[in-house]
Design a protein around this motif. Structure first.
Motif, PDB file in Angstrom:
ATOM      1  N   UNK B  14     -42.353 -23.176 -82.116  1.00  0.00           N
ATOM      2  CA  UNK B  14     -43.019 -23.135 -80.812  1.00  0.00           C
ATOM      3  C   UNK B  14     -44.421 -23.762 -80.818  1.00  0.00           C
ATOM      4  N   UNK B  15     -44.736 -24.470 -79.711  1.00  0.00           N
ATOM      5  CA  UNK B  15     -46.101 -24.960 -79.442  1.00  0.00           C
ATOM      6  C   UNK B  15     -46.881 -23.906 -78.654  1.00  0.00           C
ATOM      7  N   UNK B  21     -40.239 -27.366 -80.752  1.00  0.00           N
ATOM      8  CA  UNK B  21     -39.580 -28.469 -81.449  1.00  0.00           C
ATOM      9  C   UNK B  21     -38.275 -27.962 -82.031  1.00  0.00           C
ATOM     10  N   UNK B  93     -40.931 -29.559 -89.200  1.00  0.00           N
ATOM     11  CA  UNK B  93     -42.353 -29.639 -88.825  1.00  0.00           C
ATOM     12  C   UNK B  93     -42.661 -28.520 -87.843  1.00  0.00           C
ATOM     13  N   UNK B  96     -49.556 -26.936 -86.070  1.00  0.00           N
ATOM     14  CA  UNK B  96     -50.512 -26.195 -86.898  1.00  0.00           C
ATOM     15  C   UNK B  96     -51.023 -24.972 -86.141  1.00  0.00           C
ATOM     16  N   UNK B 110     -51.691 -35.150 -74.893  1.00  0.00           N
ATOM     17  CA  UNK B 110     -51.876 -33.931 -75.681  1.00  0.00           C
ATOM     18  C   UNK B 110     -51.635 -34.323 -77.133  1.00  0.00           C
ATOM     19  N   UNK B 111     -52.625 -34.110 -77.983  1.00  0.00           N
ATOM     20  CA  UNK B 111     -52.440 -34.463 -79.390  1.00  0.00           C
ATOM     21  C   UNK B 111     -52.030 -33.213 -80.150  1.00  0.00           C
ATOM     22  N   UNK B 112     -50.901 -33.343 -80.838  1.00  0.00           N
ATOM     23  CA  UNK B 112     -50.306 -32.191 -81.501  1.00  0.00           C
ATOM     24  C   UNK B 112     -50.324 -32.465 -82.995  1.00  0.00           C
ATOM     25  N   UNK B 113     -50.929 -31.566 -83.762  1.00  0.00           N
ATOM     26  CA  UNK B 113     -50.890 -31.750 -85.211  1.00  0.00           C
ATOM     27  C   UNK B 113     -49.755 -30.908 -85.782  1.00  0.00           C
ATOM     28  N   UNK B 114     -48.818 -31.597 -86.422  1.00  0.00           N
ATOM     29  CA  UNK B 114     -47.657 -30.922 -87.001  1.00  0.00           C
ATOM     30  C   UNK B 114     -47.820 -30.839 -88.520  1.00  0.00           C
ATOM     31  N   UNK B 115     -47.451 -29.689 -89.069  1.00  0.00           N
ATOM     32  CA  UNK B 115     -47.437 -29.566 -90.531  1.00  0.00           C
ATOM     33  C   UNK B 115     -46.006 -29.243 -90.967  1.00  0.00           C
ATOM     34  N   UNK B 116     -45.706 -29.501 -92.232  1.00  0.00           N
ATOM     35  CA  UNK B 116     -44.342 -29.262 -92.707  1.00  0.00           C
ATOM     36  C   UNK B 116     -44.062 -27.769 -92.821  1.00  0.00           C
TER      37      UNK B 116
END
Lengths: 211, 211
Positions: B14-15, B21, B93, B96, B110-116
């Protein structure tokens, strides 16, 4: 009797051939609205994203995947309809770039730039003819009443249904139906079939056959 | 006879309370594998993300939503199992940060920072006991054979099933089964029940009851 377009379910916005952004919209509210409209004798066309729900056989079903596809099909269909009930939860952000191949993990963060998708209800609401009506849905987690009224006006809706995130993928719903000045016409709680019957009854009295 | 853990379906990351995602994994391959394993007399535990598929009633089902939850349940369950078949497509992913309220549209990107997310099969493969075996799945859009072999080694798998994106949410599949040196043991095409039967037969001969 009216020919009614119902948008329903989620849409998907892909990052690459495998991963996408979406939400848990089940299409149940759309299916219940279609059923209620058909039982009142209306003609129903559903434009739906990917769902597992069974739509009523009496409705015409157009299946799409992305928000652009939903807008495209809804726009063409709406031209032949008297009304739109926008019960879908279209994915409202999409990656600016779609990778043609599956993004490989590198151990590093991945920065994703999302841009807004077109607003299906607002686009149709803005272009509606004087003999057409539009009912929107607003799903908010805070300031529900205020935000729903703002959305109603921005999207040129005749009525808007305000509900919360617990509506998603649930058998039940708790909604308020608001008119263009933000007045609560009805507050309905219960399973989605009951809620759909109540909403259709108000839509019928106010928009389809106003007294 | 063996007690086998099968991971199945997608996971969601979830965002905010509404948007997430995911991928279109249907759980059909996991359901077919569970069915094939049960018919061979094995005991089956399924750890599955949200799917519409019906798993066989003879299997124990644990439902989860996120990749962390899948790893947590799979790790606990694997301790009591002889083998793992990692047929799930966990979302790899995650944002964060998760916004506590629904992100409002502003008209701006919208800038989304994804981490593994943690790798479920690699984590279990790395910690497996000498009496345990692990079969992974690799879904790639390019260099399938090479990438599957790399994944097999990195994830400490005993065998790996290589397939393409057309496997997702399809009734059919086209797979290759690779051994630890990258040799193709079997290439199977057909509906997922046929593919599952073939895979289980090879898993049985090589890992459960090696000759």
């Amino acid at each position: 009797m009216a020919r009614i377009l119902i948008t329903s379910g989620p849409t998907r916005q892909y990052l690459d051939p495998v991963r996408y952004l979406t939400n848990a919209s089940s299409g149940r509210m759309g299916a219940a609205l279609a059923d209620a409209a058909l039982r009142l004798g209306h003609e129903v066309v559903i434009v739906s994203g990917p769902v597992a729900v069974d739509y009523p056989a009496g409705a015409q079903l157009i299946s799409i995947e992305t928000t652009d596809e939903m807008l495209d099909c809804a726009r063409k269909t709406f031209a032949t309809c008297e009304g739109l009930i926008g019960a879908a939860a279209p994915c409202d952000y999409m990656p600016r770039f779609i990778e043609p191949n599956k993004i490989s993990k590198t151990g590093q963060p991945l920065v994703l730039e999302l841009i807004e998708t077109p607003d299906v209800v607002a686009t149709l609401g803005q272009a509606k003819r004087s003999d057409q009506w539009v009912v929107g849905f607003a799903l908010e987690t805070e300031d529900r009443h205020f935000r729903a009224t703002v959305k109603l006006q921005k999207k040129h809706c005749d009525l808007i249904v305000s509900n919360g995130p617990q509506a998603i993928n649930s058998a039940d719903n708790e909604v308020e139906l608001l008119d263009p000045v933000g007045e609560v016409i009805a507050a309905v709680t219960g399973d989605k079939h009951h809620v759909a019957d109540e909403l259709l009854s108000h839509i019928h009295d106010r928009l389809i056959c106003p007294i």
